[in-house]
Design a protein around this motif. Structure first.
Motif, PDB file in Angstrom:
ATOM      1  N   LYS A 147       0.777  -1.389  -0.042  1.00  0.00           N
ATOM      2  CA  LYS A 147       0.079   0.072   0.102  1.00  0.00           C
ATOM      3  C   LYS A 147       0.886   1.076  -0.116  1.00  0.00           C
ATOM      4  O   LYS A 147       0.342   2.405  -0.415  1.00  0.00           O
ATOM      5  N   LEU A 148       2.014   1.408   0.419  1.00  0.00           N
ATOM      6  CA  LEU A 148       3.055   2.366   0.412  1.00  0.00           C
ATOM      7  C   LEU A 148       3.227   2.526  -1.064  1.00  0.00           C
ATOM      8  O   LEU A 148       3.726   1.567  -1.948  1.00  0.00           O
ATOM      9  N   ASP A 149       3.942   3.793  -1.218  1.00  0.00           N
ATOM     10  CA  ASP A 149       4.763   4.094  -2.567  1.00  0.00           C
ATOM     11  C   ASP A 149       5.929   3.406  -2.469  1.00  0.00           C
ATOM     12  O   ASP A 149       6.634   2.978  -1.399  1.00  0.00           O
ATOM     13  N   VAL A 150       6.521   3.152  -3.884  1.00  0.00           N
ATOM     14  CA  VAL A 150       7.950   2.444  -3.851  1.00  0.00           C
ATOM     15  C   VAL A 150       9.284   2.960  -3.300  1.00  0.00           C
ATOM     16  O   VAL A 150       9.742   2.680  -2.588  1.00  0.00           O
ATOM     17  N   LEU A 151       9.003   4.389  -3.018  1.00  0.00           N
ATOM     18  CA  LEU A 151      10.119   5.005  -2.278  1.00  0.00           C
ATOM     19  C   LEU A 151      10.278   4.822  -0.812  1.00  0.00           C
ATOM     20  O   LEU A 151      11.209   4.702  -0.464  1.00  0.00           O
ATOM     21  N   ALA A 152       8.789   4.904  -0.566  1.00  0.00           N
ATOM     22  CA  ALA A 152       8.587   4.833   0.964  1.00  0.00           C
ATOM     23  C   ALA A 152       9.002   3.144   1.350  1.00  0.00           C
ATOM     24  O   ALA A 152       9.763   3.110   2.409  1.00  0.00           O
ATOM     25  N   ARG A 153       8.560   2.259   0.574  1.00  0.00           N
ATOM     26  CA  ARG A 153       9.246   1.011   0.951  1.00  0.00           C
ATOM     27  C   ARG A 153      10.529   0.582   0.731  1.00  0.00           C
ATOM     28  O   ARG A 153      11.266  -0.057   1.428  1.00  0.00           O
ATOM     29  N   LEU A 154      11.268   1.355  -0.198  1.00  0.00           N
ATOM     30  CA  LEU A 154      12.519   1.052  -0.517  1.00  0.00           C
ATOM     31  C   LEU A 154      13.429   1.861   0.769  1.00  0.00           C
ATOM     32  O   LEU A 154      14.356   1.269   1.271  1.00  0.00           O
ATOM     33  N   MET A 155      12.765   2.895   1.374  1.00  0.00           N
ATOM     34  CA  MET A 155      13.629   3.511   2.438  1.00  0.00           C
ATOM     35  C   MET A 155      13.501   2.500   3.384  1.00  0.00           C
ATOM     36  O   MET A 155      14.528   2.267   4.238  1.00  0.00           O
ATOM     37  N   ILE A 156      12.204   2.184   4.080  1.00  0.00           N
ATOM     38  CA  ILE A 156      12.045   1.167   5.106  1.00  0.00           C
ATOM     39  C   ILE A 156      12.840   0.075   4.948  1.00  0.00           C
ATOM     40  O   ILE A 156      13.557  -0.401   5.834  1.00  0.00           O
ATOM     41  N   GLY A 157      12.930  -0.599   3.785  1.00  0.00           N
ATOM     42  CA  GLY A 157      13.728  -1.674   3.508  1.00  0.00           C
ATOM     43  C   GLY A 157      15.129  -1.534   3.636  1.00  0.00           C
ATOM     44  O   GLY A 157      16.014  -2.279   4.193  1.00  0.00           O
ATOM     45  N   ALA A 158      15.875  -0.327   3.016  1.00  0.00           N
ATOM     46  CA  ALA A 158      17.261   0.002   3.144  1.00  0.00           C
ATOM     47  C   ALA A 158      17.553   0.286   4.387  1.00  0.00           C
ATOM     48  O   ALA A 158      18.644  -0.157   5.089  1.00  0.00           O
ATOM     49  N   ILE A 159      16.776   1.043   5.384  1.00  0.00           N
ATOM     50  CA  ILE A 159      17.101   1.210   6.730  1.00  0.00           C
ATOM     51  C   ILE A 159      17.260  -0.094   7.385  1.00  0.00           C
ATOM     52  O   ILE A 159      18.303  -0.403   8.315  1.00  0.00           O
ATOM     53  N   GLY A 160      16.295  -0.998   7.311  1.00  0.00           N
ATOM     54  CA  GLY A 160      16.515  -2.218   8.131  1.00  0.00           C
ATOM     55  C   GLY A 160      17.527  -3.169   7.689  1.00  0.00           C
ATOM     56  O   GLY A 160      18.299  -3.550   8.473  1.00  0.00           O
ATOM     57  N   ALA A 161      17.855  -3.154   6.363  1.00  0.00           N
ATOM     58  CA  ALA A 161      18.814  -4.099   5.875  1.00  0.00           C
ATOM     59  C   ALA A 161      20.263  -3.656   6.290  1.00  0.00           C
ATOM     60  O   ALA A 161      21.116  -4.647   6.716  1.00  0.00           O
ATOM     61  N   VAL A 162      20.378  -2.018   6.198  1.00  0.00           N
ATOM     62  CA  VAL A 162      21.962  -1.952   6.710  1.00  0.00           C
ATOM     63  C   VAL A 162      21.925  -1.980   8.165  1.00  0.00           C
ATOM     64  O   VAL A 162      22.954  -2.528   8.457  1.00  0.00           O
ATOM     65  N   ALA A 163      20.888  -1.954   9.034  1.00  0.00           N
ATOM     66  CA  ALA A 163      20.828  -2.129  10.393  1.00  0.00           C
ATOM     67  C   ALA A 163      21.102  -3.561  10.634  1.00  0.00           C
ATOM     68  O   ALA A 163      22.108  -3.705  11.555  1.00  0.00           O
ATOM     69  N   TRP A 164      20.279  -4.339  10.086  1.00  0.00           N
ATOM     70  CA  TRP A 164      20.929  -5.812  10.348  1.00  0.00           C
ATOM     71  C   TRP A 164      21.865  -6.307   9.965  1.00  0.00           C
ATOM     72  O   TRP A 164      22.753  -7.087  10.423  1.00  0.00           O
ATOM     73  N   VAL A 165      22.506  -5.984   8.687  1.00  0.00           N
ATOM     74  CA  VAL A 165      23.948  -6.332   8.503  1.00  0.00           C
ATOM     75  C   VAL A 165      25.026  -5.983   9.328  1.00  0.00           C
ATOM     76  O   VAL A 165      25.843  -6.307   9.529  1.00  0.00           O
ATOM     77  N   GLY A 166      24.881  -4.595   9.741  1.00  0.00           N
ATOM     78  CA  GLY A 166      25.782  -3.896  10.759  1.00  0.00           C
ATOM     79  C   GLY A 166      25.744  -4.620  12.013  1.00  0.00           C
ATOM     80  O   GLY A 166      26.913  -4.975  12.513  1.00  0.00           O
ATOM     81  N   ILE A 167      24.447  -5.166  12.517  1.00  0.00           N
ATOM     82  CA  ILE A 167      24.493  -5.923  13.709  1.00  0.00           C
ATOM     83  C   ILE A 167      25.088  -7.329  13.849  1.00  0.00           C
ATOM     84  O   ILE A 167      25.823  -7.640  14.525  1.00  0.00           O
ATOM     85  N   PHE A 168      24.667  -7.811  12.499  1.00  0.00           N
ATOM     86  CA  PHE A 168      25.032  -9.282  12.429  1.00  0.00           C
ATOM     87  C   PHE A 168      26.691  -9.446  11.647  1.00  0.00           C
ATOM     88  O   PHE A 168      26.976 -10.556  11.062  1.00  0.00           O
ATOM     89  N   ALA A 169      27.439  -8.309  11.383  1.00  0.00           N
ATOM     90  CA  ALA A 169      28.544  -8.320  10.538  1.00  0.00           C
ATOM     91  C   ALA A 169      29.439  -9.146  11.034  1.00  0.00           C
ATOM     92  O   ALA A 169      30.302 -10.018  10.218  1.00  0.00           O
ATOM     93  N   PRO A 170      29.814  -9.197  12.544  1.00  0.00           N
ATOM     94  CA  PRO A 170      30.788 -10.311  12.936  1.00  0.00           C
ATOM     95  C   PRO A 170      30.590 -11.699  12.524  1.00  0.00           C
ATOM     96  O   PRO A 170      31.276 -12.527  12.249  1.00  0.00           O
ATOM     97  N   GLY A 171      29.163 -11.967  12.718  1.00  0.00           N
ATOM     98  CA  GLY A 171      28.783 -13.405  12.372  1.00  0.00           C
ATOM     99  C   GLY A 171      28.946 -13.623  10.822  1.00  0.00           C
ATOM    100  O   GLY A 171      29.103 -14.572  10.241  1.00  0.00           O
ATOM    101  N   ILE A 172      28.740 -12.560   9.954  1.00  0.00           N
ATOM    102  CA  ILE A 172      28.715 -12.760   8.649  1.00  0.00           C
ATOM    103  C   ILE A 172      30.195 -13.098   8.036  1.00  0.00           C
ATOM    104  O   ILE A 172      30.412 -13.827   7.291  1.00  0.00           O
ATOM    105  N   VAL A 173      31.175 -12.346   8.663  1.00  0.00           N
ATOM    106  CA  VAL A 173      32.591 -12.596   8.336  1.00  0.00           C
ATOM    107  C   VAL A 173      33.045 -13.845   8.977  1.00  0.00           C
ATOM    108  O   VAL A 173      33.927 -14.638   8.101  1.00  0.00           O
ATOM    109  N   LEU A 174      32.442 -14.476  10.063  1.00  0.00           N
ATOM    110  CA  LEU A 174      32.653 -15.769  10.471  1.00  0.00           C
ATOM    111  C   LEU A 174      32.168 -16.773   9.420  1.00  0.00           C
ATOM    112  O   LEU A 174      32.734 -17.836   9.078  1.00  0.00           O
TER     113      LEU A 174
END
Length: 376
Positions: A147-174
């Motif tokens: 129901k949201l416009d594309v830019l809004a969905r992309l912004m929400i997705g990008a914020i979450g993606a960077v956050a979770w990747v940042g938090i789990f970066a040590p495990g990703i490197v492992l």
């Protein structure tokens, strides 16, 4: 493109990224810090995993986790429920990102990540996995919020993606380190075999240097002194592991080098013995035994045992040059003498007997250190 041009372009791009994408900069830095720790742990996933368990809070402070989780859940709230534009979510992410970036401190202080081909291979896998996970999260957000416009969905997705990747970066490197183990094992065996064959035909002498501190300085001084009379090759600064040393042997060591001066380090039992099986040194220098890397060895006695692996690798009659001012080194010298090694003691202690090389009249100033050397 020249190296200076590449560095200049990197600087030009880096500052806009810091301003517009501050938490993304933190995420990249965290990946590199994790690669740096993995490198210190000899790219061994089990040792890197143990380090993570004991130092997780140093990599990801609790405040950062709170701020990122708050931002991730606030973004859809601001846009979907309160009717704000996507720019409001971005400004919130920007504010928290700058706070985290301001507080962020790199783990690369006394040393830096060495951008070896092995480090590059692991980093490509780690950043590749992070990109896939981030893209998957963005896709889920876009699919779940039609129901949201594309830019809004992309912004929400990008914020979450960077956050979770940042938090789990040590495990990703492992995970990346685990993934490349089969490939690295094959490369390691091939390089090790090539280095062993090269050393077997090398007509010159190999000098190994180790110690808890002072080994790098000793390497440079030894190479400089011998260089006045002989053609000398020394390992570069920061190269003291099996893979790094074997690379120097394969790519730089030639029959024209009369002496090969090698610094060897240990971050765990057996590592010096492993590299010495390749090097076959005829002369070893032991500078000190301290408590560096005590968290890896557990006791100073185990550190001493690891350092002694260099002296133990000497052939019968091989020469061990040992710092007599260090009581632990002196004990190891006695052990080497019992095992048939030729022991040469050096030091500054006036009362110490049996010194073959003694430094006297030591003067320290802003211009350096001066002393006289007396030999038996």
């Amino acid at each position: 493109m020249s190296a200076s041009t590449g560095q200049g372009l990197g600087t030009i791009l880096w500052w806009p990224a810091r301003i517009a994408l501050p938490y993304a900069v933190v995420v990249v830095r965290r990946h590199l810090d994790c690669l740096y720790i993995l490198q210190l742990e000899r790219y061994k996933p089990d040792r890197y995993g143990r380090w993570l368990r004991g130092h997780w809070i140093r990599l990801i402070p609790g405040l950062e986790i709170v701020l990122q989780v708050m931002t991730v859940f606030s973004a859809p709230l601001l846009i979907a429920l309160l009717g704000f534009q996507w720019t409001a979510a971005y400004l919130l992410w920007l504010a928290t990102g700058h706070l985290i970036l301001w507080r962020h401190r790199s783990l690369q202080v006394s040393q830096r990540l060495q951008h070896t081909t092995r480090a590059i291979r692991v980093s490509l896998v780690a950043f590749g996995v992070s990109s896939l996970l981030g893209a998957a999260y963005v896709w889920l957000v876009v699919a779940w919020m039609p129901k949201l416009d594309v830019l809004a969905r992309l912004m929400i997705g990008a914020i979450g993606a960077v956050a979770w990747v940042g938090i789990f970066a040590p495990g990703i490197v492992l995970l990346a380190a685990q993934a490349v183990v089969p490939v690295e094992r094959r490369i390691y065996q091939r390089f090790l075999g090539e280095a062993e064959r090269r050393i077997r035909t090398y007509p010159g002498r190999v000098i190994g240097i180790t110690g808890s501190y002072g080994k790098t300085t000793t390497k440079f001084i030894t190479a400089a002194l011998l260089g006045a009379k002989y053609r000398v090759l020394k390992t570069p600064d920061g190269v003291n592991t099996t893979m790094g040393i074997t690379r120097v042997i394969r790519e730089e060591l030639s029959d024209g080098h009369e002496i090969f001066v090698v610094e060897v380090a240990a971050y765990g039992p057996g590592e010096i013995r492993e590299v010495c099986e390749v090097l076959r040194p005829r002369l070893a220098i032991l500078t000190s035994v301290g408590v560096q890397h005590l968290e890896r060895f557990g006791t100073q006695a185990r550190i001493a045992e690891a350092k002694y692996e260099l002296l133990a690798s000497l052939p019968p009659g091989g020469t061990a040059v040992v710092n007599a001012d260090d009581p632990v080194c002196l004990e190891l010298a006695g052990r080497a003498r019992i095992e048939g090694k030729r022991v040469v003691l050096y030091g500054l202690a006036e009362a110490a007997g049996g010194l073959a090389i003694r430094g006297v009249d030591v003067k320290v100033s802003g211009r350096g250190t001066r002393f006289r050397v007396i030999t038996d």
